[in-house]
Scaffold this motif. Structure first.
Motif, short mmCIF file in Angstrom:
data_model
loop_
_atom_site.label_atom_id
_atom_site.label_comp_id
_atom_site.label_asym_id
_atom_site.label_seq_id
_atom_site.Cartn_x
_atom_site.Cartn_y
_atom_site.Cartn_z
N VAL A 41 0.86 -1.19 0.00
CA VAL A 41 0.00 0.00 0.00
C VAL A 41 0.90 1.23 0.00
N MET A 42 0.54 2.23 -0.82
CA MET A 42 1.31 3.47 -0.88
C MET A 42 0.44 4.64 -0.46
N VAL A 43 1.00 5.50 0.40
CA VAL A 43 0.29 6.66 0.94
C VAL A 43 0.88 7.94 0.34
N HIS A 44 -0.02 8.85 -0.05
CA HIS A 44 0.37 10.12 -0.67
C HIS A 44 -0.35 11.28 0.03
N HIS A 45 0.09 12.52 -0.27
CA HIS A 45 -0.76 13.68 0.00
C HIS A 45 -1.03 14.39 -1.32
N THR A 46 -2.11 15.17 -1.36
CA THR A 46 -2.64 15.64 -2.64
C THR A 46 -2.18 17.03 -3.06
N VAL A 47 -1.70 17.84 -2.11
CA VAL A 47 -1.39 19.26 -2.36
C VAL A 47 -2.66 19.99 -2.82
N THR A 48 -3.77 19.71 -2.16
CA THR A 48 -5.05 20.34 -2.46
C THR A 48 -5.78 20.67 -1.17
N ARG A 49 -6.78 21.53 -1.31
CA ARG A 49 -7.63 21.87 -0.17
C ARG A 49 -9.08 21.63 -0.56
N GLY A 50 -9.84 20.99 0.32
CA GLY A 50 -11.25 20.75 0.07
C GLY A 50 -11.49 19.35 -0.48
N THR A 51 -12.40 18.63 0.16
CA THR A 51 -12.63 17.24 -0.22
C THR A 51 -13.20 17.12 -1.63
N ASP A 52 -14.20 17.92 -1.97
CA ASP A 52 -14.83 17.81 -3.28
C ASP A 52 -13.82 18.06 -4.40
N LYS A 77 3.61 14.29 4.03
CA LYS A 77 4.35 15.20 4.90
C LYS A 77 3.37 16.03 5.71
N GLY A 78 3.70 16.26 6.95
CA GLY A 78 2.84 17.09 7.78
C GLY A 78 3.26 17.02 9.23
N PRO A 79 2.78 17.95 10.04
CA PRO A 79 3.15 17.96 11.46
C PRO A 79 2.61 16.75 12.19
N GLY A 80 3.49 16.08 12.93
CA GLY A 80 3.05 14.98 13.78
C GLY A 80 2.85 13.66 13.09
N ILE A 81 3.16 13.57 11.79
CA ILE A 81 2.98 12.28 11.11
C ILE A 81 4.29 11.85 10.45
N SER A 82 4.42 10.55 10.31
CA SER A 82 5.54 9.95 9.58
C SER A 82 5.12 8.55 9.19
N MET A 83 5.75 7.98 8.20
CA MET A 83 5.41 6.61 7.82
C MET A 83 5.76 5.64 8.94
N ASP A 84 6.83 5.93 9.68
CA ASP A 84 7.17 5.04 10.79
C ASP A 84 6.06 5.04 11.84
N SER A 85 5.49 6.22 12.12
CA SER A 85 4.41 6.28 13.11
C SER A 85 3.16 5.57 12.58
N PHE A 86 2.87 5.71 11.28
CA PHE A 86 1.75 4.98 10.70
C PHE A 86 1.97 3.47 10.83
N ARG A 87 3.18 3.03 10.48
CA ARG A 87 3.45 1.58 10.52
C ARG A 87 3.38 1.03 11.94
N THR A 88 3.84 1.81 12.93
CA THR A 88 3.75 1.37 14.32
C THR A 88 2.30 1.18 14.73
N SER A 89 1.44 2.11 14.33
CA SER A 89 0.02 2.01 14.68
C SER A 89 -0.65 0.86 13.94
N ILE A 90 -0.26 0.65 12.68
CA ILE A 90 -0.81 -0.47 11.91
C ILE A 90 -0.41 -1.79 12.56
N ALA A 91 0.86 -1.88 12.97
CA ALA A 91 1.33 -3.12 13.62
C ALA A 91 0.56 -3.39 14.90
N ALA A 92 0.30 -2.33 15.67
CA ALA A 92 -0.46 -2.50 16.91
C ALA A 92 -1.88 -2.97 16.61
#
Length: 251
Positions: free
Chosen positions: A44-55, A183-198
């Motif tokens: 699985v690959m995670v990205h950010h969109t460089v956009t604002r607004g869900t629609d 990329k963003g404050p308070g997030i990293s792929m390592d933190s995501f993977r730790t939570s997924i593992a848990a």
């Protein structure tokens, strides 16, 4: 290494992990399969969109832009944690990346430093675009972070990609040189993977939706009502479940 899930199994896996899913018209047949094979899938690959607004974000990921036609992912993860499924099959999300990284993903081992772009990632990864400006300042709400974790856990669980998550879930920046997402404050792929593992190490659960019964859940997951009641002694009436209730499933 695995064949991609069917479209129905993909959605069922997400919903079974408690993900709030919105299915957009035509998503099951919206893909780039005419440009090449999709599968075997390896992660699985995670990205950010460089956009604002869900629609606006969903529209961009459906249509694409410039020389990059849509779909640009399989689903968009909005700020509120809702997962908007917009395409299924080959999608323009990963591009060319490092074959050594793919080898590490397949082995569920440590990721090497990315330094090459020669392997077709669109063939081998599920792709999720997260609504975020990607400027390092735009926040990632807790609901969105939780959805990323649930999505990653759902697909790892569905494919049997380890009980620890390992490196079956990676960021675009870990695949292709020059990329920075997510990329963003308070997030990293390592933190995501730790939570997924848990999450994967805990007993699998199903989050009840309106109209669900224990009989339906048992049939959907190939078990019995008696087994589910054994695992969930707090359930007194199998026909009266509460929306949002977590039902423990057999391992």
């Amino acid at each position: 290494m695995a064949d991609p899930l069917s479209a129905d199994a993909f959605v069922a896996a997400l919903k079974g992990e408690g993900v709030k899913v919105v299915e957009h018209d035509g998503w099951r047949t919206r893909n780039r399969n005419h440009k090449g094979k999709w599968g075997p899938v390896n992660g699985v690959m995670v990205h950010h969109t460089v956009t604002r607004g869900t629609d606006a974000t969903v529209k961009l990921c459906v249509d694409g832009h410039g020389d990059l036609p849509g779909p640009l992912c399989h689903a968009v993860i909005a700020k509120d944690g809702t997962v908007h499924v917009i395409g299924y099959g080959r999608a323009n999300h990963a591009g060319l990346g490092d074959p050594a990284v793919l080898d590490a993903v397949i082995a569920e081992g440590p990721l090497p430093k990315v330094n090459e772009a020669s392997k077709d990632g669109n063939r081998h990864f599920y792709g999720f675009e997260c609504e975020n400006l990607g400027d390092g300042k735009d926040p990632w709400p807790a609901a969105q972070v939780d959805a990323v974790v649930r999505v990653g856990a759902a697909l790892c669980r569905a494919h049997g990609w380890g009980t620890t998550g390992m490196t079956s879930v990676i960021g675009h920046s870990e695949w292709q040189p020059g990329k920075i997402d997510p990329k963003g404050p308070g997030i990293s792929m390592d933190s995501f993977r730790t939570s997924i593992a848990a999450r994967l190490s805990a007993p699998p659960t199903f989050t009840v939706r309106a109209g669900d019964t224990l009989g339906w859940i048992a049939e959907a997951y190939g078990t019995s009502v008696d087994e589910l009641r054994r695992l969930n002694p707090d359930i007194k009436d199998p026909d009266k479940l509460s929306v949002g209730q977590n039902v423990v499933l057999p391992s």
